[in-house]
Design a protein around this motif. Sequence first.
Motif, PDB file in Angstrom:
ATOM      1  N   ALA A  93       0.613  -1.268   0.076  1.00  0.00           N
ATOM      2  CA  ALA A  93       0.005  -0.076   0.106  1.00  0.00           C
ATOM      3  C   ALA A  93       0.901   1.152  -0.096  1.00  0.00           C
ATOM      4  O   ALA A  93       1.972   1.159   0.652  1.00  0.00           O
ATOM      5  CB  ALA A  93      -0.945   0.136   1.165  1.00  0.00           C
ATOM      6  N   ARG A  94       0.585   2.053  -0.703  1.00  0.00           N
ATOM      7  CA  ARG A  94       1.127   3.448  -0.626  1.00  0.00           C
ATOM      8  C   ARG A  94      -0.150   4.419   0.062  1.00  0.00           C
ATOM      9  O   ARG A  94      -1.202   4.493  -0.270  1.00  0.00           O
ATOM     10  CB  ARG A  94       1.254   3.971  -2.131  1.00  0.00           C
ATOM     11  N   LEU A  95       0.505   5.125   1.016  1.00  0.00           N
ATOM     12  CA  LEU A  95      -0.418   5.840   1.922  1.00  0.00           C
ATOM     13  C   LEU A  95      -0.405   7.454   1.755  1.00  0.00           C
ATOM     14  O   LEU A  95       0.596   8.137   1.386  1.00  0.00           O
ATOM     15  CB  LEU A  95       0.017   5.529   3.275  1.00  0.00           C
ATOM     16  N   ALA A  96      -1.497   8.067   2.186  1.00  0.00           N
ATOM     17  CA  ALA A  96      -1.870   9.223   2.389  1.00  0.00           C
ATOM     18  C   ALA A  96      -2.483   9.562   3.735  1.00  0.00           C
ATOM     19  O   ALA A  96      -3.202   8.819   4.260  1.00  0.00           O
ATOM     20  CB  ALA A  96      -2.558   9.880   1.160  1.00  0.00           C
ATOM     21  N   LEU A  97      -2.574  10.803   3.932  1.00  0.00           N
ATOM     22  CA  LEU A  97      -3.174  11.476   5.099  1.00  0.00           C
ATOM     23  C   LEU A  97      -4.884  11.272   5.147  1.00  0.00           C
ATOM     24  O   LEU A  97      -5.187  11.579   4.091  1.00  0.00           O
ATOM     25  CB  LEU A  97      -2.723  12.776   5.495  1.00  0.00           C
ATOM     26  N   ARG A  98      -5.217  11.073   6.342  1.00  0.00           N
ATOM     27  CA  ARG A  98      -6.672  10.952   6.566  1.00  0.00           C
ATOM     28  C   ARG A  98      -7.045  11.441   7.785  1.00  0.00           C
ATOM     29  O   ARG A  98      -6.332  11.134   8.841  1.00  0.00           O
ATOM     30  CB  ARG A  98      -7.174   9.471   6.375  1.00  0.00           C
ATOM     31  N   ALA A  99      -8.188  12.376   7.845  1.00  0.00           N
ATOM     32  CA  ALA A  99      -8.591  12.633   9.243  1.00  0.00           C
ATOM     33  C   ALA A  99     -10.387  12.397   9.144  1.00  0.00           C
ATOM     34  O   ALA A  99     -11.013  12.285   7.948  1.00  0.00           O
ATOM     35  CB  ALA A  99      -8.421  14.147   9.396  1.00  0.00           C
ATOM     36  N   THR A 106      -8.973  13.525   3.289  1.00  0.00           N
ATOM     37  CA  THR A 106      -7.992  12.927   2.837  1.00  0.00           C
ATOM     38  C   THR A 106      -7.073  13.743   2.051  1.00  0.00           C
ATOM     39  O   THR A 106      -7.440  14.670   1.606  1.00  0.00           O
ATOM     40  CB  THR A 106      -8.136  11.501   2.089  1.00  0.00           C
ATOM     41  N   GLY A 107      -6.064  13.253   2.064  1.00  0.00           N
ATOM     42  CA  GLY A 107      -4.804  13.984   1.288  1.00  0.00           C
ATOM     43  C   GLY A 107      -4.623  13.477  -0.488  1.00  0.00           C
ATOM     44  O   GLY A 107      -3.642  13.788  -0.778  1.00  0.00           O
ATOM     45  N   ILE A 108      -5.738  12.802  -0.906  1.00  0.00           N
ATOM     46  CA  ILE A 108      -5.822  12.307  -2.303  1.00  0.00           C
ATOM     47  C   ILE A 108      -6.941  13.083  -2.888  1.00  0.00           C
ATOM     48  O   ILE A 108      -7.961  13.156  -2.484  1.00  0.00           O
ATOM     49  CB  ILE A 108      -5.764  10.756  -2.170  1.00  0.00           C
ATOM     50  N   PRO A 109      -6.611  13.568  -4.221  1.00  0.00           N
ATOM     51  CA  PRO A 109      -7.601  14.254  -4.956  1.00  0.00           C
ATOM     52  C   PRO A 109      -8.895  13.354  -5.143  1.00  0.00           C
ATOM     53  O   PRO A 109      -9.940  13.800  -5.577  1.00  0.00           O
ATOM     54  CB  PRO A 109      -7.076  14.768  -5.972  1.00  0.00           C
ATOM     55  N   GLU A 110      -8.708  12.033  -5.461  1.00  0.00           N
ATOM     56  CA  GLU A 110      -9.851  11.235  -5.769  1.00  0.00           C
ATOM     57  C   GLU A 110     -10.839  10.994  -4.915  1.00  0.00           C
ATOM     58  O   GLU A 110     -12.002  10.572  -4.934  1.00  0.00           O
ATOM     59  CB  GLU A 110      -9.114   9.798  -6.302  1.00  0.00           C
ATOM     60  N   SER A 111     -10.362  11.558  -3.657  1.00  0.00           N
ATOM     61  CA  SER A 111     -11.423  11.286  -2.644  1.00  0.00           C
ATOM     62  C   SER A 111     -11.097  12.196  -1.101  1.00  0.00           C
ATOM     63  O   SER A 111     -10.785  11.829  -0.121  1.00  0.00           O
ATOM     64  CB  SER A 111     -11.398   9.821  -1.856  1.00  0.00           C
ATOM     65  N   ARG A 112     -11.255  13.557  -1.438  1.00  0.00           N
ATOM     66  CA  ARG A 112     -10.896  14.650  -0.630  1.00  0.00           C
ATOM     67  C   ARG A 112     -11.986  14.555   0.495  1.00  0.00           C
ATOM     68  O   ARG A 112     -11.362  14.666   1.459  1.00  0.00           O
ATOM     69  CB  ARG A 112     -10.662  15.750  -1.185  1.00  0.00           C
ATOM     70  N   PHE A 113     -13.276  14.642   0.173  1.00  0.00           N
ATOM     71  CA  PHE A 113     -14.388  14.663   1.151  1.00  0.00           C
ATOM     72  C   PHE A 113     -15.201  13.585   1.101  1.00  0.00           C
ATOM     73  O   PHE A 113     -15.913  13.234   0.016  1.00  0.00           O
ATOM     74  CB  PHE A 113     -14.795  15.947   0.981  1.00  0.00           C
ATOM     75  N   ARG A 114     -15.661  13.121   2.135  1.00  0.00           N
ATOM     76  CA  ARG A 114     -16.693  12.137   2.375  1.00  0.00           C
ATOM     77  C   ARG A 114     -17.479  12.291   3.517  1.00  0.00           C
ATOM     78  O   ARG A 114     -16.956  12.278   4.457  1.00  0.00           O
ATOM     79  CB  ARG A 114     -16.364  10.728   2.068  1.00  0.00           C
ATOM     80  N   GLN A 121     -16.685  13.951  -2.804  1.00  0.00           N
ATOM     81  CA  GLN A 121     -15.930  14.816  -3.689  1.00  0.00           C
ATOM     82  C   GLN A 121     -14.896  14.175  -4.596  1.00  0.00           C
ATOM     83  O   GLN A 121     -14.031  13.472  -3.915  1.00  0.00           O
ATOM     84  CB  GLN A 121     -15.337  16.169  -3.148  1.00  0.00           C
ATOM     85  N   GLU A 122     -14.992  13.742  -5.716  1.00  0.00           N
ATOM     86  CA  GLU A 122     -13.963  12.823  -6.481  1.00  0.00           C
ATOM     87  C   GLU A 122     -13.429  13.677  -7.529  1.00  0.00           C
ATOM     88  O   GLU A 122     -13.987  14.496  -8.181  1.00  0.00           O
ATOM     89  CB  GLU A 122     -14.738  11.694  -6.988  1.00  0.00           C
ATOM     90  N   ALA A 123     -11.927  13.812  -7.822  1.00  0.00           N
ATOM     91  CA  ALA A 123     -11.375  14.528  -8.822  1.00  0.00           C
ATOM     92  C   ALA A 123     -11.804  14.156 -10.093  1.00  0.00           C
ATOM     93  O   ALA A 123     -12.126  15.080 -10.979  1.00  0.00           O
ATOM     94  CB  ALA A 123      -9.875  14.018  -8.640  1.00  0.00           C
TER      95      ALA A 123
END
Length: 373
Positions: free
Chosen positions: A300-306, A323-331, A352-354
């Motif tokens: 897995a390659r990881l990014a921040l999530r809150a 999250t810190g990825i544009p494909e799923s910034r907000f849910r 929100q998806e890029a």
Amino acid sequence: MIFFQMTRTSKIFKHRTMLPVFVFILLAVPSLGRAQDTAYYFYRGLPYGSQANYDPLNVIINGGYGVLQIPNYTDRQVFEYPYRSWWKNLWEHIGHPVNTIDRFGWKRFLSTEIFPTSLNIEKQQFFPNYFLHTLGAGMHYRATMEWYRHRRFPHPAISSALTMTAYHLLSEMVENRSNTETTVDAIADLYVFDPLGIALFSNESVCRFFSQKLELAEWSNPPAYDFHSRNLENMGQFYVMKYPLTRDKRWKAFSHFGLNAVAGLSRKIDRERSLSLGLGFTVRELTPAQEDQAGSALTARLALRAGAFYDLNNSLMCSVILTGIPESRFRMNVYPGLLKYKGITPGLFLSQEASRGWVAGVKLQYLPLGAAF
């Protein structure tokens, strides 16, 4: 010496075809069908929150397609998947597990999939095996058995084991897809950790510990289907655990985990309601591990999530994820019971998806899938 002995044993069984995976799952459960198991640890039949969404189809959809929440799984048109060919590919790996491990390497299999032997993320395929396939899947087996028992099915344990078989086989097919390289991930999941989880959560003491001491519960997403794009949306299987930090149990350590995870603090607002905040990681993509040996493994390659979570009696009512990825910034997920209109209390989500911008959906309580748009 132990690896040498295993290699010799593997040659003895080299040409034997293993029985279907569900047989191993059934045999792994020593208490299948015991009538005296009457306690409800993980399914309480609550008419609100994440508990209101829980049923076997929800488990199969969220678990079987959960990997699709990872951004590099871009094709989510689940009704158009070539399941027949995917099953053939998967069976090449799991149908003759000893032969597959022979090609992959027993030492490599045991040190990356079974035992936690490395801090190198490239060799930590065992990590999800313990948390998702032993702890999570074991809890799901028990909760689903309790769901069947609550509805007076004649053989709730067997029904749950068969549900778990469908869920796990679907999950492995969707993850493996058309991969023809030698891989042992599904073998570790289906032959070791999934049966281990079911066996553990067939024990009353284990269930009591995790449900009462650690407050383990299922907080999965309400999945929805977009009839325009033909994509499955908002799928994802998640769990929560809490542990008291103060004598009055008002403050608790908190963890929300699945393919993605956050950890933080939970505070009780009153006797029934709690608010939890956490920071952690989200899986940005699954890529081949950097190995110079035969066969393939994923890392897995990881990014921040809150995340922020509001629950009622440990049944999730609302969650917001950044999250810190544009494909799923907000849910944001809203569960039944939080909003009501003329006697109807649906579940809602907004993300929100890029690639698509904003995606929304609605799910009624007694339907396994909602509608996205």
